[in-house]
Design a protein around this motif. Sequence first.
Motif, mmCIF file in Angstrom:
data_model
loop_
_atom_site.group_PDB
_atom_site.id
_atom_site.type_symbol
_atom_site.label_atom_id
_atom_site.label_comp_id
_atom_site.label_asym_id
_atom_site.label_seq_id
_atom_site.Cartn_x
_atom_site.Cartn_y
_atom_site.Cartn_z
ATOM 1 N N TYR A 244 0.815 -1.222 0.000
ATOM 2 C CA TYR A 244 0.000 0.000 0.000
ATOM 3 C C TYR A 244 0.850 1.275 0.000
ATOM 4 C CZ TYR A 244 0.735 1.346 4.901
ATOM 5 O OH TYR A 244 1.284 1.781 6.077
ATOM 6 N N LEU A 245 2.091 1.221 0.544
ATOM 7 C CA LEU A 245 2.935 2.415 0.587
ATOM 8 C C LEU A 245 3.285 2.904 -0.814
ATOM 9 C CD1 LEU A 245 5.295 1.412 3.529
ATOM 10 C CD2 LEU A 245 3.561 3.200 3.560
ATOM 11 N N TYR A 246 3.339 1.983 -1.779
ATOM 12 C CA TYR A 246 3.639 2.360 -3.155
ATOM 13 C C TYR A 246 2.396 2.884 -3.869
ATOM 14 C CZ TYR A 246 8.187 0.232 -2.527
ATOM 15 O OH TYR A 246 9.441 -0.052 -2.074
ATOM 16 N N ARG A 247 1.231 2.579 -3.328
ATOM 17 C CA ARG A 247 -0.008 3.086 -3.938
ATOM 18 C C ARG A 247 -0.193 4.581 -3.656
ATOM 19 N NH1 ARG A 247 -1.983 -1.979 -1.992
ATOM 20 N NH2 ARG A 247 -3.392 -1.053 -0.443
ATOM 21 N N TYR A 248 0.619 5.120 -2.756
ATOM 22 C CA TYR A 248 0.605 6.572 -2.534
ATOM 23 C C TYR A 248 1.216 7.337 -3.710
ATOM 24 C CZ TYR A 248 -0.582 6.491 2.479
ATOM 25 O OH TYR A 248 -1.218 6.366 3.673
ATOM 26 N N VAL A 249 2.128 6.685 -4.461
ATOM 27 C CA VAL A 249 2.916 7.393 -5.472
ATOM 28 C C VAL A 249 2.048 8.136 -6.491
ATOM 29 C CG1 VAL A 249 4.589 7.090 -7.354
ATOM 30 C CG2 VAL A 249 4.932 5.912 -5.170
ATOM 31 N N PRO A 250 0.998 7.501 -7.055
ATOM 32 C CA PRO A 250 0.163 8.251 -8.001
ATOM 33 C C PRO A 250 -0.480 9.488 -7.372
ATOM 34 C CG PRO A 250 -0.361 5.906 -8.053
ATOM 35 C CD PRO A 250 0.543 6.108 -6.905
ATOM 36 N N LEU A 251 -0.850 9.392 -6.090
ATOM 37 C CA LEU A 251 -1.464 10.528 -5.413
ATOM 38 C C LEU A 251 -0.459 11.651 -5.215
ATOM 39 C CD1 LEU A 251 -3.622 8.593 -2.795
ATOM 40 C CD2 LEU A 251 -4.402 9.694 -4.882
ATOM 41 N N PHE A 252 0.788 11.295 -4.862
ATOM 42 C CA PHE A 252 1.843 12.310 -4.750
ATOM 43 C C PHE A 252 2.063 12.989 -6.103
ATOM 44 C CE2 PHE A 252 3.903 9.575 -1.223
ATOM 45 C CZ PHE A 252 3.070 10.137 -0.275
ATOM 46 N N GLY A 253 2.086 12.171 -7.166
ATOM 47 C CA GLY A 253 2.322 12.708 -8.507
ATOM 48 C C GLY A 253 1.221 13.652 -8.956
ATOM 49 N N ILE A 254 -0.035 13.252 -8.752
ATOM 50 C CA ILE A 254 -1.159 14.110 -9.146
ATOM 51 C C ILE A 254 -1.116 15.422 -8.368
ATOM 52 C CG2 ILE A 254 -3.678 14.314 -9.100
ATOM 53 C CD1 ILE A 254 -3.764 11.252 -9.563
ATOM 54 N N MET A 255 -0.804 15.328 -7.063
ATOM 55 C CA MET A 255 -0.753 16.524 -6.227
ATOM 56 C C MET A 255 0.310 17.492 -6.737
ATOM 57 S SD MET A 255 -2.252 17.962 -3.782
ATOM 58 C CE MET A 255 -1.947 19.531 -3.006
ATOM 59 N N GLU A 256 1.460 16.972 -7.150
ATOM 60 C CA GLU A 256 2.524 17.844 -7.650
ATOM 61 C C GLU A 256 2.140 18.485 -8.974
ATOM 62 O OE1 GLU A 256 5.172 18.964 -6.203
ATOM 63 O OE2 GLU A 256 4.754 17.784 -4.423
ATOM 64 N N LEU A 257 1.409 17.762 -9.797
ATOM 65 C CA LEU A 257 1.007 18.324 -11.083
ATOM 66 C C LEU A 257 -0.039 19.428 -10.922
ATOM 67 C CD1 LEU A 257 0.846 15.032 -13.170
ATOM 68 C CD2 LEU A 257 2.355 16.968 -13.630
ATOM 69 N N ILE A 258 -0.999 19.233 -10.007
ATOM 70 C CA ILE A 258 -2.061 20.238 -9.856
ATOM 71 C C ILE A 258 -1.650 21.379 -8.927
ATOM 72 C CG2 ILE A 258 -3.870 18.552 -10.336
ATOM 73 C CD1 ILE A 258 -4.507 18.445 -7.391
ATOM 74 N N SER A 259 -0.723 21.099 -7.989
ATOM 75 C CA SER A 259 -0.256 22.143 -7.071
ATOM 76 C C SER A 259 1.245 21.989 -6.864
ATOM 77 C CB SER A 259 -1.004 22.033 -5.739
ATOM 78 O OG SER A 259 -0.611 23.065 -4.865
ATOM 79 N N PRO A 260 2.073 22.424 -7.837
ATOM 80 C CA PRO A 260 3.524 22.156 -7.813
ATOM 81 C C PRO A 260 4.225 22.755 -6.594
ATOM 82 C CG PRO A 260 2.815 22.961 -9.963
ATOM 83 C CD PRO A 260 1.673 23.169 -9.044
ATOM 84 N N SER A 261 4.992 21.935 -5.894
ATOM 85 C CA SER A 261 5.756 22.424 -4.733
ATOM 86 C C SER A 261 6.876 23.353 -5.155
ATOM 87 C CB SER A 261 6.331 21.239 -3.952
ATOM 88 O OG SER A 261 5.314 20.437 -3.432
ATOM 89 N N VAL A 262 7.374 23.184 -6.394
ATOM 90 C CA VAL A 262 8.485 24.020 -6.865
ATOM 91 C C VAL A 262 8.013 25.412 -7.295
ATOM 92 C CG1 VAL A 262 9.963 22.122 -7.593
ATOM 93 C CG2 VAL A 262 8.273 23.046 -9.188
ATOM 94 N N ASP A 263 6.695 25.574 -7.412
ATOM 95 C CA ASP A 263 6.151 26.861 -7.850
ATOM 96 C C ASP A 263 5.972 27.765 -6.639
ATOM 97 O OD1 ASP A 263 4.902 28.974 -9.021
ATOM 98 O OD2 ASP A 263 3.428 27.791 -10.120
ATOM 99 N N THR A 264 6.849 28.749 -6.530
ATOM 100 C CA THR A 264 6.805 29.657 -5.379
ATOM 101 C C THR A 264 5.955 30.892 -5.664
ATOM 102 O OG1 THR A 264 8.839 30.724 -6.144
ATOM 103 C CG2 THR A 264 9.074 28.919 -4.581
ATOM 104 N N GLN A 265 5.399 30.970 -6.870
ATOM 105 C CA GLN A 265 4.621 32.140 -7.254
ATOM 106 C C GLN A 265 3.193 32.036 -6.712
ATOM 107 O OE1 GLN A 265 6.353 34.530 -8.886
ATOM 108 N NE2 GLN A 265 8.088 33.123 -8.779
ATOM 109 N N GLU A 266 2.506 33.174 -6.743
ATOM 110 C CA GLU A 266 1.101 33.190 -6.341
ATOM 111 C C GLU A 266 0.305 32.300 -7.290
ATOM 112 O OE1 GLU A 266 -2.594 36.363 -5.906
ATOM 113 O OE2 GLU A 266 -0.600 37.044 -6.478
ATOM 114 N N LYS A 267 -0.563 31.468 -6.714
ATOM 115 C CA LYS A 267 -1.302 30.502 -7.520
ATOM 116 C C LYS A 267 -2.375 31.211 -8.360
ATOM 117 C CE LYS A 267 0.558 26.504 -6.563
ATOM 118 N NZ LYS A 267 1.787 27.019 -6.014
#
Length: 772
Positions: free
Chosen positions: A504-527
Motif C-alpha cells: 500500500y505504501l507504493y499506492r501513494y505514489v500516483p497521489l503524490f504525482g497528481i498533487m505535484e502536477l495540480i499544485s507544484p511544490s516548486v512553484d513559489t509564485q502566487e497561484k
Amino acid sequence: MEENSVVKEFELLKEAFNEENLELQLEFVSRLVPLAKHLGPELTRTDLLPFLQDHMDHHDEILLNVSEQLEQFLPLVGGYQHAQCLLDILVKLCDVDETLVREKAVAAMSQIAKQMDADSMQKVFVPVVESLSNQEWFTGKCSATGLFEVVYPHVSEEKKSDLRNIYRILIQDDSPIVRRSAAIHLLKLIQLMEPEHLKDQFVPVFDNLAQDSMDTVKVLAVEVAVALCKRLTENDIEELIFKSIEGWAIDQSWKLRQKLAISIPAVQEVIPFAKTRGKILAMYQKLLKDEEPEVRKLAVRSLGEYCQTLKKTYQSPPQQEDNFEPVFLQSLLPHIKSLSTEHNEEVRAVLSSTLISLISVLSEECFKQHILPLVVEMLETDISPQIQANILQNLNSLPATMDLSKPFHSLKGVLRSLIVNSSTHWRTRRCLLVAFMHIAKVTNKEYFVENLKVYYAALLGDQVFAIRRTAPVILPLLVKYYGMNWTVEHIIPYFNMFRKDRNYLYRYVPLFGIMELISPSVDTQEKQYLKGSLLSSVNKKVSKIMAKISMMVDKIKAKLEENACKDILSLKDSIIFDFKEDNLRLYAEDTLDILEQNHNCDIFNTTEKDVEEDNVYVEGLLKLVYTQCIGIVLTLFEDPIVNIQIRSIFILTKIKEIVDKLVRELERDSVKACLDSLSKEELDAISKEVEEEMIVKKEDSSSESVDDGLNVQDRRKSAKETRQIIKVSEKETVQTKIPDIIVDAVHCAEKLDDLAIAEEKSDSTKQTEIKE
C-alpha cells in the motif's frame, strides 16, 4: 504595577536568588527589565543593581541571562551619566570563567559605550577597559580585547597611543587564550587604526603572531595578514608581510597550511600585483600537492574562487592582455588531473563538487576540451557514489547551449550503477532528481526517454519513502520542458502501475504525482492559473486556448457533479487532512531549494513560445485531470487502507478548488473578450476538438501498457544487464542480506521481460492479421 506589587516582586526576586531553584531564578531574571522600569532609575541604581552585584556566584545560565537583560538597562538607570553602576556589575561578569557569559557582558558594555558622548567615553569607559587589561587572570584580559574597537575611534590622540600600547602588550601576553582573543579582535581594530601606526607598531606584532608557538594562535596570523594588506601599500606588503605568507606554504604546522589553503583566494585578492602573482600561484601549487589530505581538501575547495581572483589580476589595468587560460592550463590543470585520481576519496569528492564550477572562469571551448573529459572520466570510472552524485548534481552550472549527449554517452550505465550500488546511501539516489532536471535542460526529450526515464521510474518506486515522496516534485518541470502530452505518454502509465501495487505504501505514489502536477511544490509564485501570454496577448490562437480551457473546466465541473465524485467530496468536511508528518521539505531537504534556484519555477506562467508549441500547462493539466487523474483518485478511494482513502478525498478536493478558481478567473473581462472574438462556427469546431481530446480511455486490465521507450531487444538487453549487475552484487554480498535495491532490480528486470514478451506477442498477432 502598584508600589506594593513592585516591592513584593522585588522581594520574590531576592527569595528566588537565595533558593537553589534554577527554573524560578530564570523566570525572575527574565522580568528584570519590567521590574527596573517600575522601580525607577534611583531604586534601580541603589537597590536592584547592588543586589545583583552581590549575587554573582550563581549558575552560568543565570549570569548569561542577567548579561542579556543589562544590555537594555542604560535608560533604566537614568542614561549614560549613571553608566558607572552598570559597568561595575558588567566588569564582574566579564571576569567569569564561562566564555558565553563574558561575550554577552562585552556585548552589553559595547552597547552602553555606543550611547556615550566622547567625554564620558574617555572619563568613564576607558578606565574600565584599562582595568580589565591589567588583571592578572586571563578572563578580564580576554574581555578587554573586545572593547578596544568600540573605544578607539572616540578618544583623544594621546589616549589612542595608550590604548595601542596596551593592546600590543595583550597580543603578546603569556596566556595563549589572551593572545588568541587579541588576534581575533585585532582584525576589526586594524580597520580603525591609522596606516602609519599599523606599519610601525602592529607589523612587529604580526611577526610575533606568525611565529607563535601555539597553532591555535598562529593560524589567526593568516587573517591578520589579509587585513593588514588591505591597509598597506604595495611596497610595504612586499617588504613587511609577503615573506611570512610565502613561508606558510611549507610551514611545519599543517593547521597553518590548511588555513592558508582556504584563505588563498583572499590572499590573491588583497595582493593582486604582477610581481607576486607567480609566487602566490607557486604557493597554491604546493598546497594542492601537500602531504596532508586535509590541506589538499581545502586547497581544492578554494580552486574555483582562487581562479576567479587570479583571472581578475590578468584583466585589471595596466595588464595588456588576459593570459589567464594559458597559465591555468600550464600551472593548474596538471595538478587537477592528478587530484582526480588520487587515493583519498574525500579530496576527490571535493574536486567533484568544484570541477564544473570552472565553467565560470574558462571559455566554453577550453572547458569542453580540458575539464569536461575529466568530469566524464570521474563520473564513469570513480567507484564512489558520492562523487558521481556530486558531479550529476552540479551539471546545472553548465550553459544550456552545451550538449551533454555526446560526452556523457555512457550516462545510462552510470545511473544504473548509482541506483544499484547506493542501497545504504539513499540521499545519493535522491540527488539524481536534481541531476535529471539539469540534464533535461540541456538535452531533448528523446534523450530523456532513452537514458533517464526508466531510472526516474525506479526512483518513483524506491524502497525509501523520502525518495518516493520527493520524486514527483520534478514532474511539473518535465511538463514545462517536454510538454504534457509527453508526460502522459511516458510517465503517467507508471502511476497506473503503482496504484495496483500489493504494497500500500507504493499506492501513494500516483497521489503524490497528481498533487505535484495540480499544485507544484516548486512553484513559489502566487497561484494564478491564467497568466502570461494568455492575458497579455490577444490573437486567434490565444482565444482558441481560452475557449478550450473554458470548455474543459465545464466538463470537469460536470464530472465532479456525478454521484461518484459528489459522494467523495461530501466527506471533505468530516475528514481532518493532517499531513504534518508528511512535510515535503522534511523529505526533500535542499532538493526543493536547488530546483527553485536553478529552474524557472513559475509553472502556470504561459509564454508566447508555449502558445506557439501548444504547450500551455493549464490546458494540458485540465485534459490530464479529466482523462486520467480523476479515474486514478476514484480507484484509490476504494482502497482498503484508510489513509489512502483520506488522501484521495484530499486530492479530489484540491481538484475542485482549482476548478472553482479557474471559473472565477474565466470571468475576467479580458478572458470574455477573447471568447467573444470567436465565431459560432469556430466555437463549434473547438468544442468538437475538446470532445475528441477529453475521451477517457477504458483501462485494459489484462496487461500493463507501460511504454518505456525501448523496443523488444532493448528491453531484453536491459533486463539481461540488470541481472548481470545483480549477480555481481550477490557475489559481493556473500553471507549478508541482499539489499532491497537488488530485490527491486530483480523486480524491474522481470517487468522488462514481461513487457518484452507482451510486445513480441503483440507483434506476432499483428503479423498474423496482416497475412490473413
